[in-house]
Design a protein around this motif. Sequence first.
Motif, short mmCIF file in Angstrom:
data_model
loop_
_atom_site.label_atom_id
_atom_site.label_comp_id
_atom_site.label_asym_id
_atom_site.label_seq_id
_atom_site.Cartn_x
_atom_site.Cartn_y
_atom_site.Cartn_z
N LEU A 176 115.95 107.81 40.73
CA LEU A 176 116.33 106.63 39.94
C LEU A 176 115.43 105.45 40.27
O LEU A 176 115.33 105.04 41.43
N VAL A 177 114.81 104.88 39.25
CA VAL A 177 114.04 103.65 39.40
C VAL A 177 114.83 102.50 38.78
O VAL A 177 115.19 102.56 37.60
N GLU A 178 115.11 101.48 39.57
CA GLU A 178 115.72 100.26 39.05
C GLU A 178 114.58 99.33 38.65
O GLU A 178 113.80 98.89 39.49
N LEU A 179 114.46 99.09 37.36
CA LEU A 179 113.38 98.29 36.80
C LEU A 179 113.90 96.88 36.56
O LEU A 179 114.88 96.69 35.82
N VAL A 180 113.27 95.89 37.17
CA VAL A 180 113.79 94.53 37.16
C VAL A 180 113.06 93.67 36.14
O VAL A 180 111.83 93.53 36.18
N ARG A 181 113.82 93.08 35.25
CA ARG A 181 113.29 92.17 34.25
C ARG A 181 113.80 90.75 34.51
O ARG A 181 114.80 90.56 35.21
N GLN A 182 113.10 89.78 33.95
CA GLN A 182 113.52 88.37 33.98
C GLN A 182 113.96 87.96 32.58
O GLN A 182 113.79 88.73 31.62
N PRO A 183 114.53 86.78 32.41
CA PRO A 183 115.07 86.40 31.09
C PRO A 183 114.07 86.50 29.94
O PRO A 183 114.45 86.88 28.83
N ALA A 184 112.81 86.16 30.20
CA ALA A 184 111.83 86.15 29.12
C ALA A 184 110.75 87.22 29.30
O ALA A 184 109.62 87.06 28.83
N THR A 185 111.07 88.31 29.98
CA THR A 185 110.10 89.38 30.17
C THR A 185 109.69 89.98 28.82
O THR A 185 110.53 90.17 27.93
N ASP A 186 108.42 90.28 28.68
CA ASP A 186 107.89 90.86 27.45
C ASP A 186 108.52 92.24 27.20
O ASP A 186 108.38 93.14 28.03
N PRO A 187 109.22 92.44 26.09
CA PRO A 187 109.84 93.74 25.81
C PRO A 187 108.82 94.89 25.79
O PRO A 187 109.16 96.01 26.17
N ALA A 188 107.61 94.59 25.37
CA ALA A 188 106.58 95.64 25.33
C ALA A 188 106.25 96.11 26.75
O ALA A 188 105.98 97.30 26.96
N ALA A 189 106.27 95.21 27.71
CA ALA A 189 105.99 95.58 29.10
C ALA A 189 107.10 96.48 29.64
O ALA A 189 106.84 97.43 30.38
N ILE A 190 108.35 96.18 29.28
CA ILE A 190 109.48 97.01 29.70
C ILE A 190 109.32 98.42 29.13
O ILE A 190 109.54 99.42 29.83
N GLU A 191 108.95 98.50 27.86
CA GLU A 191 108.78 99.80 27.21
C GLU A 191 107.68 100.61 27.87
O GLU A 191 107.84 101.81 28.12
N VAL A 192 106.57 99.95 28.17
CA VAL A 192 105.45 100.65 28.80
C VAL A 192 105.84 101.14 30.19
O VAL A 192 105.58 102.30 30.56
N ALA A 193 106.46 100.30 30.99
CA ALA A 193 106.84 100.66 32.35
C ALA A 193 107.85 101.81 32.35
O ALA A 193 107.74 102.76 33.14
N THR A 194 108.84 101.73 31.47
CA THR A 194 109.84 102.79 31.38
C THR A 194 109.20 104.13 31.05
O THR A 194 109.50 105.16 31.68
N ALA A 195 108.30 104.13 30.08
CA ALA A 195 107.62 105.36 29.68
C ALA A 195 106.79 105.93 30.81
O ALA A 195 106.75 107.16 31.01
N LEU A 202 114.00 80.40 32.41
CA LEU A 202 113.14 80.80 31.29
C LEU A 202 111.97 81.66 31.75
O LEU A 202 111.08 81.95 30.95
N GLU A 203 111.98 82.03 33.03
CA GLU A 203 110.87 82.79 33.58
C GLU A 203 110.77 84.18 32.95
O GLU A 203 111.76 84.74 32.49
N GLY A 204 109.56 84.69 32.95
CA GLY A 204 109.31 86.01 32.38
C GLY A 204 107.88 86.12 31.88
O GLY A 204 107.30 85.13 31.43
N SER A 205 107.33 87.32 31.97
CA SER A 205 105.94 87.54 31.56
C SER A 205 105.77 89.04 31.33
O SER A 205 106.70 89.72 30.91
N ASN A 206 104.61 89.55 31.64
CA ASN A 206 104.37 91.00 31.58
C ASN A 206 104.66 91.67 32.92
O ASN A 206 104.34 92.85 33.10
#
Length: 217
Positions: free
Chosen positions: A92-111, A71-75
């Motif tokens: 190429l950047v491989e961006l690593v998320r965890q099961p409960a990573t904040d979707p907003a953080a993924i969006e910000v990092a990708t951008a 259940l780990e995950g955060s910003n």
Amino acid sequence: MTSHAIVDTGGSRSFPVPHAFLDGAAPHGEVTVYVGAGAVAAYRPDPTRKAILVELGTECLGEATGEGAGLEGSNTLGFARFRLGDGEPSDLVELVRQPATDPAAIEVATAMFETAGLQVSVCADFAGRILDRLIRPYYNEALTRLDEGLATAADMDLTVKLGLGYPEGPIELLERTGLHHHHDVTRALFETYGTRHYAPARRAVVARRRADREAGE
């Protein structure tokens, strides 16, 4: 646009030379980016950040953040630009998320990475991420077939280039970028997963031992 601050721990494999992503950093950003060989050890959680990015080697992001029953995950996200040995880092950047990573953080990092001219693939938190888990068994098989005398290194490389359209064959690519580096990655994956496909090939073990001996001379 979201601003980011860099915490440089030294020896970054993703950014060994100046890059637009580093040049665009601010003293106090909305995102904290830990880069370098000591990024995992230097990481500190901060829920006030839009995102926290931690440069990874072969290890899992969970080594920095901890894990809890799936259940780990955060910003916080991990990242690494794919780089083969001593070769130049790819875009190429491989961006690593965890099961409960904040979707907003993924969006910000990708951008942020895309704004700096990089391409992003998001993956789950596995040692070796996507590319190393896919290509390291292929390299090990090529090295093993060379040992078995299936063909010369030149003929195997030529076959792959002509048959598959690759710019370099597996043997010449590994030797150009440092066969001992291939050993280090595959050994880390083998220790994590325990499957024979990741066990370092004999030639990679020899290359690592030679590199260690030469470094000690």
